[in-house]
Design an enzyme around this catalytic site. Sequence first.
Site, PDB file in Angstrom:
ATOM      1  N   HIS A 191      38.647  39.704  45.410  1.00  0.00           N
ATOM      2  CA  HIS A 191      40.026  39.604  45.891  1.00  0.00           C
ATOM      3  C   HIS A 191      40.820  40.849  45.544  1.00  0.00           C
ATOM      4  O   HIS A 191      40.667  41.441  44.472  1.00  0.00           O
ATOM      5  CB  HIS A 191      40.702  38.339  45.382  1.00  0.00           C
ATOM      6  CG  HIS A 191      41.054  38.304  43.929  1.00  0.00           C
ATOM      7  ND1 HIS A 191      42.257  38.794  43.437  1.00  0.00           N
ATOM      8  CD2 HIS A 191      40.400  37.808  42.856  1.00  0.00           C
ATOM      9  CE1 HIS A 191      42.322  38.595  42.139  1.00  0.00           C
ATOM     10  NE2 HIS A 191      41.197  38.005  41.754  1.00  0.00           N
TER      11      HIS A 191
ATOM     12  N   ASP B  11      42.131  42.684  37.075  1.00  0.00           N
ATOM     13  CA  ASP B  11      41.964  41.449  37.837  1.00  0.00           C
ATOM     14  C   ASP B  11      42.783  41.574  39.121  1.00  0.00           C
ATOM     15  O   ASP B  11      43.970  41.283  39.120  1.00  0.00           O
ATOM     16  CB  ASP B  11      42.437  40.275  36.981  1.00  0.00           C
ATOM     17  CG  ASP B  11      42.384  38.925  37.683  1.00  0.00           C
ATOM     18  OD1 ASP B  11      41.774  38.842  38.756  1.00  0.00           O
ATOM     19  OD2 ASP B  11      42.975  37.969  37.150  1.00  0.00           O
TER      20      ASP B  11
ATOM     21  N   GLU C 219      43.992  35.382  46.495  1.00  0.00           N
ATOM     22  CA  GLU C 219      43.268  34.575  45.515  1.00  0.00           C
ATOM     23  C   GLU C 219      44.213  34.002  44.486  1.00  0.00           C
ATOM     24  O   GLU C 219      44.126  32.820  44.119  1.00  0.00           O
ATOM     25  CB  GLU C 219      42.188  35.428  44.837  1.00  0.00           C
ATOM     26  CG  GLU C 219      41.216  34.631  43.951  1.00  0.00           C
ATOM     27  CD  GLU C 219      41.599  34.616  42.471  1.00  0.00           C
ATOM     28  OE1 GLU C 219      40.850  34.033  41.665  1.00  0.00           O
ATOM     29  OE2 GLU C 219      42.671  35.162  42.098  1.00  0.00           O
ATOM     30  N   GLU C 220      45.126  34.846  43.988  1.00  0.00           N
ATOM     31  CA  GLU C 220      45.998  34.427  42.895  1.00  0.00           C
ATOM     32  C   GLU C 220      46.941  33.298  43.301  1.00  0.00           C
ATOM     33  O   GLU C 220      47.440  32.573  42.448  1.00  0.00           O
ATOM     34  CB  GLU C 220      46.811  35.620  42.373  1.00  0.00           C
ATOM     35  CG  GLU C 220      45.982  36.754  41.784  1.00  0.00           C
ATOM     36  CD  GLU C 220      45.297  36.395  40.474  1.00  0.00           C
ATOM     37  OE1 GLU C 220      45.470  35.260  40.002  1.00  0.00           O
ATOM     38  OE2 GLU C 220      44.578  37.260  39.937  1.00  0.00           O
TER      39      GLU C 220
ATOM     40  N   ASP D  85      34.565  39.014  40.048  1.00  0.00           N
ATOM     41  CA  ASP D  85      35.899  38.819  39.468  1.00  0.00           C
ATOM     42  C   ASP D  85      35.818  39.165  37.985  1.00  0.00           C
ATOM     43  O   ASP D  85      34.781  39.650  37.521  1.00  0.00           O
ATOM     44  CB  ASP D  85      36.377  37.379  39.691  1.00  0.00           C
ATOM     45  CG  ASP D  85      37.895  37.267  39.828  1.00  0.00           C
ATOM     46  OD1 ASP D  85      38.616  37.934  39.066  1.00  0.00           O
ATOM     47  OD2 ASP D  85      38.366  36.499  40.696  1.00  0.00           O
TER      48      ASP D  85
ATOM     49  N   HIS E 193      45.696  38.706  32.745  1.00  0.00           N
ATOM     50  CA  HIS E 193      47.031  38.390  33.259  1.00  0.00           C
ATOM     51  C   HIS E 193      48.128  38.938  32.349  1.00  0.00           C
ATOM     52  O   HIS E 193      49.171  38.302  32.155  1.00  0.00           O
ATOM     53  CB  HIS E 193      47.205  36.881  33.473  1.00  0.00           C
ATOM     54  CG  HIS E 193      46.539  36.394  34.726  1.00  0.00           C
ATOM     55  ND1 HIS E 193      46.863  35.201  35.322  1.00  0.00           N
ATOM     56  CD2 HIS E 193      45.568  36.945  35.502  1.00  0.00           C
ATOM     57  CE1 HIS E 193      46.120  35.032  36.411  1.00  0.00           C
ATOM     58  NE2 HIS E 193      45.324  36.085  36.529  1.00  0.00           N
TER      59      HIS E 193
END
Length: 335
Positions: free
Chosen positions: A43, A156, A190-191, A213, A300
């Site tokens: 992603h 990410d 994706e998120e 990922d 994150h």
Amino acid sequence: MRGQRVWLDYVKPYAEETFSDAYGNCVAVLNKGGSPRLMLAAHADEIAMAVNYISDEGFIYVRKMGGVDAAITRAQRVVIHTKAGPVNGVVGNVPPHLSRADDKEPKPPKIHDLFIDIGAPNRQAAAKLVRIGDPITLADQFDLLRNDLAVARAFDNRIGTFAVAEALRSLKDSKTKLRAEICAVSNVQEEGGLLGARQIAYSLKPDIALVVDVTHATDYPTVSKPQHGDIKLGGGPAITHGRCNHPEVVARLEAVARANKIPLQHEAISGTSGTDTDVIFWTRGGIASALVSLPNRYMHSPVEVVNLKDLDKIPELLAAFARSLKSGEMFTVKI
């Protein structure tokens, strides 16, 4: 979508065909018409915020897009991405000198508590620069630490789109005869709910899918290995066992890794993986899928840390898997 344009431009020399769909999922195809059809997917989106409200004083309030932690977003530099170009700002933070004396244990902020200062004197001035819905990202950039460790926001999942692109380049440059058709994919959203992967897996109809990922490294203080597993930076990519991960595809990845002296780490899931694999594997009655992950500290956050040698092994593993496929080969659970 500027990042998707960069990705498409990069993979174009290594593909026979490139295209994007209605929502910006991007695809590069090598050995078109081969069988089986292998999708290498990652992603392109990152966690972010969006402009939600502009106060009379010109301060901007936000909504989150994905898993944003409001507590570590205060006092950060940000960029608001507008049609006219980037607008710089800072997330306001009240200093302790001005905090209420009875707030001995202040509660972590909620996302609606955050406000952004772009230097505008009032709502009218701010509204000339930004509009409701404009996306907002943190301004932290890539940097090197030491011992092959790098730090940045949004590893990410920039590492994933890099890995599938590099796997495609490796396959093209090696001039190895491929049996499989290779579809390298940089998918969106994706998120926000694994949405782009659903779209592109449905339309491409792959026979096999490898998803790239990040996963949580557990090699730093306060993280419980008995609870979260033993994954460390420098130990190589991680493969996941259980649920959406097809056992025969996982076994092939392990065999390919052994043959190419690629170190692997292992993790288990009992529920969902939290990645696009969760939606790809059940598309159209079932796509034989597996997840390949890069260990990542502080996921994150603005300071995600990865090992670049671990990253180098992922496109190597993907390319070796693609070369291992026999003409028309399919993966089914042995009964």
